[in-house]
Design a protein around this motif. Sequence first.
Motif, PDB file in Angstrom:
ATOM      1  N   TYR A   1      -7.707  -7.401  -6.373  1.00 14.00           N
ATOM      2  CA  TYR A   1      -6.364  -7.497  -6.926  1.00 14.00           C
ATOM      3  C   TYR A   1      -6.363  -8.573  -8.005  1.00 14.00           C
TER       4      TYR A   1
ATOM      5  N   LEU B   1      -7.404   0.148  -4.828  1.00 14.70           N
ATOM      6  CA  LEU B   1      -7.481   0.593  -3.441  1.00 14.70           C
ATOM      7  C   LEU B   1      -8.931   0.807  -3.026  1.00 14.70           C
ATOM      8  N   SER B   2      -9.201   0.652  -1.748  1.00  6.23           N
ATOM      9  CA  SER B   2     -10.541   0.919  -1.229  1.00  6.23           C
ATOM     10  C   SER B   2     -10.851   2.408  -1.332  1.00  6.23           C
TER      11      SER B   2
ATOM     12  N   LEU C   1      -8.955  -3.083   2.732  1.00  9.90           N
ATOM     13  CA  LEU C   1      -7.937  -2.123   2.326  1.00  9.90           C
ATOM     14  C   LEU C   1      -7.769  -2.137   0.810  1.00  9.90           C
ATOM     15  N   LEU C   2      -7.954  -3.305   0.226  1.00  6.66           N
ATOM     16  CA  LEU C   2      -7.997  -3.446  -1.230  1.00  6.66           C
ATOM     17  C   LEU C   2      -9.399  -3.846  -1.639  1.00  6.66           C
TER      18      LEU C   2
ATOM     19  N   MET D   1       0.491   4.010  -2.726  1.00  6.75           N
ATOM     20  CA  MET D   1       0.078   5.349  -2.308  1.00  6.75           C
ATOM     21  C   MET D   1       1.130   6.392  -2.668  1.00  6.75           C
TER      22      MET D   1
ATOM     23  N   LEU E   1       0.832  -1.202   0.000  1.00  6.20           N
ATOM     24  CA  LEU E   1       0.000   0.000   0.000  1.00  6.20           C
ATOM     25  C   LEU E   1       0.868   1.255   0.000  1.00  6.20           C
TER      26      LEU E   1
ATOM     27  N   LEU F   1      -9.330   4.388   1.647  1.00 10.36           N
ATOM     28  CA  LEU F   1      -7.920   4.734   1.548  1.00 10.36           C
ATOM     29  C   LEU F   1      -7.680   5.767   0.451  1.00 10.36           C
ATOM     30  N   TYR F   2      -8.365   5.632  -0.668  1.00 10.82           N
ATOM     31  CA  TYR F   2      -8.163   6.548  -1.796  1.00 10.82           C
ATOM     32  C   TYR F   2      -8.590   7.967  -1.439  1.00 10.82           C
TER      33      TYR F   2
ATOM     34  N   ARG G   1      -7.743   4.736  -8.775  1.00 15.49           N
ATOM     35  CA  ARG G   1      -7.727   3.790  -7.648  1.00 15.49           C
ATOM     36  C   ARG G   1      -7.094   2.482  -8.064  1.00 15.49           C
TER      37      ARG G   1
END
Length: 313
Positions: A151, A170-171, A147-148, A78, A74, A174-175, A93
Amino acid sequence: MKKKIPPVQRDLFLAELVDWPVKDDIHSMEYPIFSLAKNRDKQIREFVDERSQRTLRVIPSVYGAATVFDKDILIFAMSQIVDALNRGNPVSRTIQFETFNYLTATGRSDGGADFTRAVDSLRRLRGTTLETNIETGETVQLEGFGLLEDYSVVRKTASGKGALTIRITLSDWLYRALMSFEVLTLPRQYFELSQPLERRLYELARKHTGRGAYWVVSMERLLSKSGSRQDIYGFTRSVKQIMSSDALPDYRIALDASKRPAHVVFFSRDWRVLLERLQTDGRVEWFENLKKSSTPPKKEPKSGPSEPAITQK
């Protein structure tokens, strides 16, 4: 004031930078989202911050909870997104990258087993569910999420077990933090920390201490915020060992024995910044007594000028 720019979106973001500033989101630095366990962690963890009324529930999958080392994927993703935003480039994302670049950028080896371990990390990141009222981008996401979001292994290794090219989404949670620039910069030496608790203590120090000065926290609160499952006695021993090894970049650790029980003090290796803050707070004498009562480090600091005696002007 938060830096705001219009979010530019595209379907797929290719993470191709070799040299990039390391970024971490402030929320996973503040709260114990990632497991510190060295073995598969399948225990549900709950955290309640009575001061902020923030709650967190971490629910592992059959693969176990995402660990502080899984988090490197991550951080890699990020960092690339934030760097692109700063350059005014379009982002998404959904990010695709070469596993070799991720492994070398985060200080891992590039042996065959490491390409397989990257897939294991993806499984834990995707499978770990969060239930929290911690807001990102001024939005609270009440439903459980990972969190994801998903993938995929775009290219596999010859054995079929590892990943050569990875694509992740990404979730939203988080994004949103990235799009609001709710991030802090980490040094490359962060990836050299080999113990889970070392990494966690560094994150907390970076979040609360910042680039300089100091942060004082009770041992009980530090234990709670760390996410460690040790009792207070085992945790205190671990903190003392990390204090003695003196391996954290940017910060050092001391114990304030004038408190009962002792408080933990994280302070900057930049003694000039530290001195200015201590003088402003009128705590120079307190810090001198703190240094005298703390165990001296066994090795020289990783970076920064040597620290002279702190004296009041």
